[in-house]
Scaffold this active site. Structure first.
Site, PDB file in Angstrom:
ATOM      1  N   GLY A  93       0.952  -1.301  -0.014  1.00 21.58           N
ATOM      2  CA  GLY A  93       0.068  -0.019   0.072  1.00 21.58           C
ATOM      3  C   GLY A  93       0.918   1.287  -0.028  1.00 21.58           C
ATOM      4  CB  ALA A  94       0.382   4.616  -1.585  1.00 22.35           C
ATOM      5  CG  ASP A  95      -1.263   3.037   3.895  1.00 19.88           C
ATOM      6  OD1 ASP A  95      -0.623   2.333   2.984  1.00 19.88           O
ATOM      7  OD2 ASP A  95      -1.988   2.689   4.856  1.00 19.88           O
ATOM      8  NE  ARG A  96       2.045  -2.389   5.197  1.00 19.36           N
ATOM      9  CZ  ARG A  96       1.853  -3.610   5.471  1.00 19.36           C
ATOM     10  NH1 ARG A  96       0.808  -4.155   4.501  1.00 19.36           N
ATOM     11  NH2 ARG A  96       2.515  -4.359   6.256  1.00 19.36           N
TER      12      ARG A  96
END
Length: 257
Positions: free
Chosen positions: A108-111
């Protein structure tokens, strides 16, 4: 000035970042049906209320775990700001670090953004914990490579499942129980003990197992809304960094300029 949009499963956080410093931030519930026009009406008015001129925005970056939201945020950027946005993880905004996992495209982009910011700000091996809709645990080695992690149900998600699938259990707020006892004397106390101390035990256990597997000292960095709550009542974290994901967007945008 940079406009950064961090699109999560629950909320979209917008921030204005100038020379690495977050000047303002605004939050709205995630809804992939929300149009670029709707975003513009809401966001640009808030910016104006706080004394910011949209004409000062010269760069936009979007980091999203909700693919359907990217199009509408791109419309916001192109139609109302005249800027083609950077999309975190794509094109000029590729991650720029090693993804040492079996399915790199699934991260995921957040991670990924947390990985960038944590390695930039802290030394050595890292365990990054993000309290969001899900609670994620990510391992970043001393070279900045992403080594893998854990996905667990977020504490609010767990509570929703508990209350939603039982007939008589009440809705409760997530907070530290009033007593350190783990033997509750009424239903609400018993629920709160289970949710709060149960989640603390989950975090403690997983951190311990991850550190053992890493085999070297590792700094634990926490981010997300509930990180502060757990930090106030435990000693689980070495660093609490509420703006880690936004800082990752700022760093990535700076590299792409």
């Amino acid at each position: 000035m940079l406009l950064a949009a961090d699109v999560g499963n629950t909320n979209v956080v917008f921030a204005l970042i100038d020379q690495g410093e977050i000047k303002a931030r605004w939050r709205i519930a995630s809804d992939p049906r929300r149009t670029g026009d709707e975003y513009a009406v809401w966001l640009l008015q808030l910016a104006e209320f706080q004394g910011f001129d949209s004409g000062d925005i010269d760069q936009v970056i979007i980091g999203s775990v909700v693919p359907r939201a990217i199009h509408n945020l791109t419309v916001l950027s192109e139609k109302y700001l005249g800027i083609t946005p950077l999309i975190a993880g794509q094109g000029a905004a590729e991650w720029g670090f090693e993804l040492d996992i079996e399915q790199p495209s699934s991260l995921g982009a957040d991670r990924a953004l947390n990985t960038i910011a944590a390695h930039e700000k802290y030394e050595g091996d890292l365990i990054v914990i993000d309290f969001g809709t899900a609670t994620t645990f990510d391992v970043v080695d001393f070279n900045g490579a992403y080594k893998g992690g854990i996905i667990a149900p977020g504490i609010n998600l767990s509570l929703d499942a508990l209350v939603g699938n039982t007939a008589k259990l009440p809705r409760i707020a997530i907070e530290k129980p009033g007593s350190d006892s783990v033997i509750g004397r009424n239903t609400e106390d018993q629920m709160l003990i289970g949710v709060f101390w149960g989640y603390v035990s989950l975090i403690e256990g997983l951190i311990a197992r991850m550190k053992k597997e890493i085999g070297r000292p590792a700094t634990v960095v926490a981010t997300g809304g509930l990180a502060v709550l757990f930090d106030e009542h435990t000693d689980l974290f070495d660093q609490v960094d509420s703006d880690l994901t936004l800082n990752g967007l700022g760093i990535l945008a700076g590299r792409s300029a």
